[in-house]
Design an enzyme around this catalytic site. Structure first.
Site, PDB file in Angstrom:
ATOM      1  N   ARG A 101       0.888  -1.268  -0.124  1.00 12.20           N
ATOM      2  CA  ARG A 101      -0.024   0.005  -0.117  1.00 12.20           C
ATOM      3  C   ARG A 101       0.949   1.250  -0.149  1.00 12.20           C
ATOM      4  NH1 ARG A 101      -5.258   1.254   3.536  1.00 12.20           N
ATOM      5  NH2 ARG A 101      -6.102   0.063   1.773  1.00 12.20           N
ATOM      6  N   HIS A 128      -7.306   1.058  -6.364  1.00 14.56           N
ATOM      7  CA  HIS A 128      -7.463   0.086  -5.100  1.00 14.56           C
ATOM      8  C   HIS A 128      -7.886  -1.201  -5.692  1.00 14.56           C
ATOM      9  CE1 HIS A 128      -7.660  -1.146  -1.274  1.00 14.56           C
ATOM     10  NE2 HIS A 128      -8.649  -0.536  -0.565  1.00 14.56           N
ATOM     11  N   GLN A 131      -9.746  -3.972  -3.467  1.00 15.45           N
ATOM     12  CA  GLN A 131     -11.137  -3.567  -2.874  1.00 15.45           C
ATOM     13  C   GLN A 131     -12.164  -3.663  -4.105  1.00 15.45           C
ATOM     14  OE1 GLN A 131     -11.776  -1.907   0.393  1.00 15.45           O
ATOM     15  NE2 GLN A 131     -13.887  -2.745  -0.550  1.00 15.45           N
ATOM     16  N   ASP A 224     -17.059   7.319  -1.811  1.00 19.40           N
ATOM     17  CA  ASP A 224     -15.953   6.911  -0.906  1.00 19.40           C
ATOM     18  C   ASP A 224     -15.541   8.378  -0.236  1.00 19.40           C
ATOM     19  OD1 ASP A 224     -13.618   5.824   0.194  1.00 19.40           O
ATOM     20  OD2 ASP A 224     -12.413   6.178  -1.548  1.00 19.40           O
ATOM     21  N   CYS A 264     -16.145   1.389   0.566  1.00 11.54           N
ATOM     22  CA  CYS A 264     -15.098   0.566   0.938  1.00 11.54           C
ATOM     23  C   CYS A 264     -14.745   0.687   2.428  1.00 11.54           C
ATOM     24  CB  CYS A 264     -13.882   0.921  -0.042  1.00 11.54           C
ATOM     25  SG  CYS A 264     -13.248   2.475   0.121  1.00 11.54           S
ATOM     26  N   ARG A 292     -13.208  -8.811   1.357  1.00  8.30           N
ATOM     27  CA  ARG A 292     -11.801  -8.690   1.206  1.00  8.30           C
ATOM     28  C   ARG A 292     -10.903  -9.879   1.328  1.00  8.30           C
ATOM     29  NH1 ARG A 292      -9.875  -3.559   1.600  1.00  8.30           N
ATOM     30  NH2 ARG A 292      -7.823  -4.465   0.677  1.00  8.30           N
TER      31      ARG A 292
HETATM   32  N1  NVA Z   1     -10.086   6.551  -1.219  1.00 10.19           N
HETATM   33  C1  NVA Z   1      -9.723   6.101   0.151  1.00 10.19           C
HETATM   34  C2  NVA Z   1      -9.822   4.700   0.294  1.00 10.19           C
HETATM   35  C3  NVA Z   1      -9.619   4.275   1.678  1.00 10.19           C
HETATM   36  C4  NVA Z   1      -9.482   2.728   1.718  1.00 10.19           C
HETATM   37  C5  NVA Z   1      -8.010   6.657   0.634  1.00 10.19           C
HETATM   38  O1  NVA Z   1      -7.288   6.360  -0.402  1.00 10.19           O
HETATM   39  O2  NVA Z   1      -7.985   7.110   1.510  1.00 10.19           O
HETATM   40  N1   CP Z   2     -11.057  -0.340   2.438  1.00 14.64           N
HETATM   41  C1   CP Z   2      -9.824  -0.596   3.052  1.00 14.64           C
HETATM   42  O1   CP Z   2      -8.946  -0.334   2.317  1.00 14.64           O
HETATM   43  O2   CP Z   2      -9.867  -0.063   4.302  1.00 14.64           O
HETATM   44  P1   CP Z   2      -8.412  -0.089   5.253  1.00 14.64           P
HETATM   45  O3   CP Z   2      -7.832   1.435   4.855  1.00 14.64           O
HETATM   46  O4   CP Z   2      -8.759  -0.294   6.464  1.00 14.64           O
HETATM   47  O5   CP Z   2      -7.377  -1.022   4.539  1.00 14.64           O
END
Ligand code: NVA
Ligand code: CP
Length: 307
Positions: A101, A128, A131, A224, A264, A292
């Site tokens: 990540r 993502h 997801q 989101d 998500c 997931r």
């Molecule tokens: N768009 C959000 C998704 C979190 C799982 C982010 O990147 O923070």
């Molecule tokens: N949806 C998702 O990726 O959640 P986290 O940021 O908790 O991993």
């Protein structure tokens, strides 16, 4: 040739179906596949915070007979003193796959280019895709065949989730609509790539600014956070620009009567979604979160078989 999963269109439509079918099998029979028996180790690296991704990968790797190695970049050399390429060359001597990540997509591409083990994008600024495998699995469970369904994303159309919906939804043959204010539209190249994929699958892509038009007739309504990780300094401007893009009961009532709501998570109730929608009867967010685990296990089984 090692396969990686850095963005949603790294897999073909047939491969996406294969992975989702495998995920359903693994959900029915959770401990039926042990490709990581040994145990083999999978490195799961985080440059950003996480609850679901961290837990679902750790549990999934253990379910597959392996050992998860969770690494925070805050106390590793990656990102500070060492390049993704050098990190990958070290890790591949000891682990069977790398899950990461991060911020920029370029780092993932550099890592994948230089390593012999599969690299999985566990969220970047652009996409993502893990997801989305979970989301498509959840939609299939609630709505049946994905092809032909109308999915509408309302909100920050430039965020990783919106862009992944474009690519993954097009791959699945869905009709994907994004509604976002000016300045928050998805990147042109991603829209072009999604349209090219949709042309192969019978899906379609619509990029709109009016949330009511976008929600009308949808089978799936999704949003989101308005402030993705890394965008915290823009918070007040974002809240102002996106305030009329909240998914509330009024918007939900534009969708089909049996439409489902997805997110998500983590969610900001009262901002991108009202509490009565996310906690209401049309919301399927807890199935989405659980999936997931099953979707990522299927992805790992599939990638490891090709490594
Ligand atoms: N768009 C959000 C998704 C979190 C799982 C982010 O990147 O923070
Ligand atoms: N949806 C998702 O990726 O959640 P986290 O940021 O908790 O991993």
């Amino acid at each position: 040739m090692t396969r990686h999963f850095l963005r949603d269109d790294d897999i073909t439509p047939a491969e996406q179906t294969e992975i989702l079918n495998l995920a359903l099998d693994l959900k029915r029979d959770r401990w039926s596949q042990k490709p990581l028996e040994g145990p083999q180790t999978v490195a799961v690296i985080f440059d950003k915070s996480s609850t679901r991704t961290r837990v679902s990968f750790a549990v999934g790797i253990a379910d597959l007979g392996g050992a998860p190695l969770i690494i925070s970049t805050a106390n590793s050399q990656l990102g500070g003193k060492e390049t993704p390429a050098d990190t990958a060359r070290v890790l591949e001597r000891m682990v069977s796959a790398i899950v990461w990540r991060t911020y920029g997509q370029a780092g993932l591409e550099e890592m994948a280019e230089k390593t012999t083990v599969p690299v999985i994008n566990a969220l970047s600024d652009d996409f993502h895709p893990c997801q989305l495998l979970a989301d498509l699995l959840t939609i299939r469970e609630h709505k049946g065949d994905l092809a032909g369904l109308r999915l509408t994303f309302i909100g920050d159309g430039a965020c990783n989730m919106a862009q992944s919906y474009l690519l993954a939804g097009a791959t699945a043959g869905m009709h994907v609509t994004i509604a976002s204010p000016e300045g928050y539209a998805p990147t042109d190249t991603v829209v072009d790539d999604a349209r090219a994929r949709a042309a192969q699958t019978g899906g379609s892509i619509s990029i709109l600014t009016d949330p009511v038009d976008a929600a009308t007739g949808a089978d799936v309504l999704v949003t989101d956070t308005w402030v993705s990780m890394g965008k915290e300094e823009e918070k007040s401007a974002r809240l102002a620009s996106l305030s009329s893009y909240r998914v509330d009961q009024r918007l939900m009532s534009q969708a089909k009567p049996d439409a489902v709501f997805m997110h998500c998570l983590p969610a900001d109730r009262g901002f991108e979604v009202s509490a009565d929608v996310i906690d209401g009867p049309q919301s399927i967010i807890w199935d989405e979160a659980e999936n997931r685990l099953h979707a990522q296990k299927a992805l790992m089984v599939w990638l490891l078989a090709r490594a």
